[in-house]
Design an enzyme around this catalytic site. Structure first.
Site, PDB file in Angstrom:
ATOM      1  N   GLU A 225      80.289  53.933  69.418  1.00  0.00           N
ATOM      2  CA  GLU A 225      80.145  53.791  70.870  1.00  0.00           C
ATOM      3  C   GLU A 225      80.820  54.960  71.577  1.00  0.00           C
ATOM      4  OE1 GLU A 225      80.956  50.738  74.569  1.00  0.00           O
ATOM      5  OE2 GLU A 225      81.817  50.284  72.618  1.00  0.00           O
ATOM      6  N   LYS A 357      86.620  32.936  61.789  1.00  0.00           N
ATOM      7  CA  LYS A 357      85.404  33.673  62.183  1.00  0.00           C
ATOM      8  C   LYS A 357      84.499  32.917  63.143  1.00  0.00           C
ATOM      9  CE  LYS A 357      85.695  36.085  57.812  1.00  0.00           C
ATOM     10  NZ  LYS A 357      85.158  36.429  56.527  1.00  0.00           N
ATOM     11  N   ASP A 433      88.602  42.623  57.758  1.00  0.00           N
ATOM     12  CA  ASP A 433      87.338  41.896  57.747  1.00  0.00           C
ATOM     13  C   ASP A 433      86.772  41.912  59.168  1.00  0.00           C
ATOM     14  OD1 ASP A 433      85.284  40.068  57.715  1.00  0.00           O
ATOM     15  OD2 ASP A 433      86.321  38.681  56.372  1.00  0.00           O
TER      16      ASP A 433
END
Ligand code: ADP
Length: 546
Positions: A225, A357, A433
């Protein structure tokens, strides 16, 4: 038709070595067997007649020449090709027990996607050695599971190359932009990634120095980005020119919550009372801590849904992010509890009360991983010169956007401008992760005017930063280099856990810098302008506006 065969009717026809023959193998075998027998019988008869009539054997007629030629030709065929069907049948039957991958491949090819089988020579980017060519054909034909390549070949790079070629032939698409060489495939085996075919390249930019707790850090950020690293860098500059930021780690514990079911809610409540009773903590921690010398049980917090019980175990995990460690400890405790609670039915080791998550209030309120607060006082002059805005505009923007705006949106832990931008970039660079970005980016950004409204107090509070400096992707060469740059690579020998905690504070410091800079850009109305400069090729600049 090439030797690899073509898909027919959307399915994948099995590739046989005998496909190289002009006739079906059964007919060819019959033809040559008959030729062999006929030539042999004719020649034997002729030789017997010659011996009887004392004619020299080497005097041969045209018919005999044809018979000799037929005999030699059929002999060559039978020796070279006759074994093919037999070999094929042995090879095909031996792989049947482990062919879920070939099923997956077959069904993938049955899909109405443009799945054209390519042959070895069609648009191949590199020529394979002959023995690899054979293995590719076997995998394409479903005779060898792709996932066994590493163990069968004992060469991870070669396995990845073969798998890649199989993919190319199966899908009809090449992977030319995805590099294969320049990566150590041994380092990911059994640990980081299965069925590799290459690796994705990510640029890594450096923001900094980030002056945090009196030390200088150059923060590696892996991102595609535009503007993100430049913006964070500007925030770091504002912090550094104001004397630096400080941080505090409020708690450090990874959680795992199994779900167990009982015949009744009453029984579930009995176990809840047992695991939460202070007098049982020592016993439970003794059992739990056997999982690792670094795992130390901190507490168990329970919730119930009817007769289902969710026990959220929390433990310190040294420098590891800790999911494996905490899971092993929880399994020890479940095995132990089963003796006293034989009617306990373990539904799953991870019952989502952990919560890993997924956005969840439990992490936002109670924390998971490292809970960190990072703060700085930005001088009025720096706000004007570096951030090109003023304190009052920043405070107002933060209230209306990050606090009220997020409340209006019903946000869960999203009271910030773009914490996840910085968290994800540092996570990818340092081998964390990336999926744990979900809860690791929970953040409330606070801005206040202090010193009679002249200076700016800015803070980020992040209750669930899940990071480690050992295990998982942290040991890969590129990621380890980024950890090394921060001085937090591997395990901290003197104080296990200190490296991972330090990394969490750097993440929070980076977020502080990112928040300052993006809010300033919005307060000054510079956002679109800077995105046009650094991110011109992006069609949708709103993606990074946050
Ligand atoms: P995770 O629990 O984050 O999934 P792993 O199980 O992959 O992590 O890696 C942790 C491993 O590293 C454990 O086997 C542990 O014994 C070992 N280890 C070595 N030093 C440390 C340390 N300082 N902190 C935590 N684990 C360590």
């Amino acid at each position: 038709m090439n030797a690899a065969g073509k898909g027919s009717g959307g399915g994948l026809s099995k590739v046989q070595a005998s496909d190289a023959l002009p006739l079906p193998i059964r007919h060819t075998n019959l033809l040559f067997s008959a030729l062999f027998m006929a030539s042999l019988v004719y020649l034997m008869r002729r030789w017997r007649e010659k011996i009887r009539s004392s004619t020299p054997l080497h005097v041969v007629g045209l018919a005999e020449i044809f018979a000799i030629f037929g005999l030699i030709a059929s002999l060559i065929y039978l020796l070279s090709f006759f074994g093919i069907a037999f070999v094929q049948s042995v090879v095909s039957s031996s792989d049947e027990e482990e062919d879920f991958l070939s099923h997956a491949k077959t069904s993938a090819c049955s899909a109405p996607s443009p799945c054209t089988l390519l042959g070895p020579s069609e648009a191949s980017s590199e020529k394979l050695p002959e023995e690899d060519e054979e293995i590719v054909s076997m995998v394409v034909a479903g005779k060898m599971p792709s996932y066994l390549l590493e163990s069968k070949l004992g060469d991870c790079r070669r396995a990845a190359g073969i798998r890649r070629e199989v993919l190319r032939r199966t899908t009809g698409r090449n992977l030319d932009g995805l590099p294969l060489d320049g990566f150590n495939y041994d380092s990911i085996l059994g640990q980081c990634c299965e069925l590799p075919v290459g690796y994705v390249q990510m640029p890594v930019g450096i923001a900094g120095p980030l002056v945090l707790d009196g030390r200088l850090y150059y923060v590696p950020m892996a991102t595609t980005e535009g503007c993100l690293v430049a913006s964070t860098n500007r925030g770091c500059k504002a912090i550094a020119e104001s004397g630096g930021a400080t941080s505090v780690v409020l708690r450090d514990g990874m959680t795992r919550s199994p779900a167990v079911r009982f015949p009744s809610a009453r029984r579930a409540a009995e176990l809840k009372a047992f695991v939460e009773a202070p007098e049982n903590f020592e016993t439970l921690s003794m059992v739990f801590n056997r999982s690792s010398r670094f795992a130390r049980l901190q507490g168990v917090h329970c919730a119930m849904a009817g007769r289902n019980l969710y026990m959220r175990f929390s433990c310190s995990t040294g420098d590891a992010m800790g999911m494996n460690m905490v899971s092993k400890g929880v399994q020890n405790v479940l095995d132990f509890l089963q003796d006293d609670f034989p009617d306990m039915d373990v539904i799953t080791i991870s019952g989502n009360f952990c919560s890993d998550k997924k956005p969840a209030a439990v992490n936002w309120i109670q924390g998971r991983g490292k809970s960190v607060v990072c703060e700085a006082v930005i001088k009025e002059e720096v706000v004007k010169r570096v951030l090109k805005t003023n304190v009052q505009s920043l405070v107002e923007l933060n209230t209306i956007k990050n606090l009220a705006g997020s409340a209006v949106a019903g946000s869960l832990g999203g009271f910030n401008a773009h914490a996840s931008n910085i968290v994800s970039a540092i996570f990818i660079a340092t081998g964390q992760d990336p999926a744990q970005n979900v809860e690791s980016s929970h953040c409330i950004t606070m801005l206040e005017a202090i010193n009679d409204g002249r200076d700016l107090h800015v803070s980020v509070t992040m209750p669930s930063i899940e990071v480690g400096t050992i295990g998982g992707g942290t040991q890969l060469a590129s990621q380890a280099a980024c950890l090394n740059l921060l001085g937090v690579k591997g395990s901290n020998v003197d104080t296990p856990g200190a490296n991972a905690r330090l990394l969490a504070t750097v993440v929070a410091g980076g977020v502080l810098a990112g928040e300052l800079s993006l809010l300033s850009a919005q307060a000054a109305g510079h956002l679109v302008k800077s995105h046009m400069k650094y991110n011109r090729s992006s069609k949708d600049i709103t993606k990074s506006v946050a």
